[in-house]
Design a protein around this motif. Structure first.
Motif, mmCIF file in Angstrom:
data_model
loop_
_atom_site.group_PDB
_atom_site.id
_atom_site.type_symbol
_atom_site.label_atom_id
_atom_site.label_comp_id
_atom_site.label_asym_id
_atom_site.label_seq_id
_atom_site.Cartn_x
_atom_site.Cartn_y
_atom_site.Cartn_z
ATOM 1 N N LEU B 121 0.825 -1.208 0.000
ATOM 2 C CA LEU B 121 0.000 0.000 0.000
ATOM 3 C C LEU B 121 0.855 1.252 0.000
ATOM 4 O O LEU B 121 0.371 2.347 -0.316
ATOM 5 C CB LEU B 121 -0.903 0.017 1.245
ATOM 6 N N GLU B 122 2.123 1.103 0.334
ATOM 7 C CA GLU B 122 2.967 2.285 0.498
ATOM 8 C C GLU B 122 3.174 3.077 -0.781
ATOM 9 O O GLU B 122 3.341 4.287 -0.737
ATOM 10 C CB GLU B 122 4.324 1.882 1.080
ATOM 11 N N LEU B 124 1.060 3.651 -3.063
ATOM 12 C CA LEU B 124 -0.180 4.252 -3.588
ATOM 13 C C LEU B 124 -0.264 5.750 -3.314
ATOM 14 O O LEU B 124 0.289 6.250 -2.337
ATOM 15 C CB LEU B 124 -1.393 3.557 -2.962
ATOM 16 N N ASP B 128 -5.690 7.159 -3.680
ATOM 17 C CA ASP B 128 -5.985 5.720 -3.708
ATOM 18 C C ASP B 128 -6.068 5.145 -2.295
ATOM 19 O O ASP B 128 -6.882 4.261 -2.013
ATOM 20 C CB ASP B 128 -4.906 4.975 -4.504
ATOM 21 N N GLN B 129 -5.231 5.650 -1.410
ATOM 22 C CA GLN B 129 -5.284 5.181 -0.023
ATOM 23 C C GLN B 129 -6.616 5.540 0.623
ATOM 24 O O GLN B 129 -7.197 4.745 1.357
ATOM 25 C CB GLN B 129 -4.123 5.779 0.782
#
Lengths: 149, 149
Positions: B121-122, B124, B128-129
């Motif tokens: 996830l980093e 993104l 998007d997060q």
DNA sequence: TATTGTTATACTCTATAACTATA
DNA sequence: TATAGTTATAGAGTATAACAATA
């Protein structure tokens, strides 16, 4: 990523919550769906939808040993969902493919599982459905990016 | 749901894709995480974080038979992750709770799994997060709504 | 008698090792 | 010799049935 990079607490929390949410969805679907064959056998049938496979190929894909796959395939042929046939050029190989019954079973079981999920989405607003649509695409992108790294 | 309710094709497709995405996430986490105890034992430890439980309670929660749970608990006590104690008022009951080692193990294994997800996830964008954050909350809401129906 | 938990026994899925057939 | 698959055997997890202890 750097081995010991500090993790943003917001990301850490999202990672945790998203992981749990996905696991809960997967778990619910597995428990609630009525299944004719157990998960490990269904998984094999699903592999054969795209194309016929050999025992060795299936064993590698499912990450089990060759004897284990050999037995699983024997069960599926006994039940009429899979047929064996010889390879034209290499007598050692056994080509495995779905029977019409196997093909139907895969389609039906998938529909069952989708129905479980669909029931839970029907009450949502159009806006929420759009949100989930975009999130789903994003998750798929993340996963496929990982696979081709 | 009514047995033969018509399903919106858009919802059907979203249901399918979301289900698959969640199952893939769950599967990846399971495969990639380094685990000290197998999944069925870890699941029991996780149940004991909130409060001590009896063998019967755990068997019902994990949907296994009492003898199966009895054996699993014996393994966990042998490994020092769980302790047994008698109930004050009912001599038939066996109260099970985590040892400090068991508690640490649960925390560490969860952190491992979260780390797997966090790595992905980093990269993104903030946008998007945020999308995933809202989608996660929505999925949790759907699941909890189902549970309390 | 009913309930909680354990022990006895059997079945399924899994693996490694040994074997057969083909390349 | 090497490879694809099967058979032999054993280990782990699960279940039902029978049993012991307590209510």
């Amino acid at each position: 990523m750097p081995p010991h990079a500090p993790v943003d607490p917001t990301i850490a929390e999202l990672a945790h919550d998203l992981r749990i949410a996905c696991m809960r969805v997967a778990r619910r679907v597995r428990f609630d769906a009525d299944t004719v064959v157990p998960p490990h056998l269904f998984s094999i049938l699903a592999r054969l939808v795209a194309q016929p496979r050999t025992v060795g190929e299936l064993a590698a894909m499912e990450r089990v040993s060759a004897p284990t796959m050999s037995r699983a395939v024997a069960q599926l042929t006994d039940q009429g969902y899979v047929v064996r046939s010889a390879d034209e050029h290499d007598g050692r190989l056994v080509r495995l493919s779905l029977t019409p019954e196997g093909s139907t079973l895969v389609t039906e079981e998938r529909a069952n599982r989708d129905a479980w999920m669909a029931e839970r989405l029907e009450g949502l607003s159009a806006k929420d459905q759009t949100l989930l649509r975009r999130a789903t695409d994003l998750i798929e992108e993340i996963l496929s990016r990982e696979a081709t790294r």
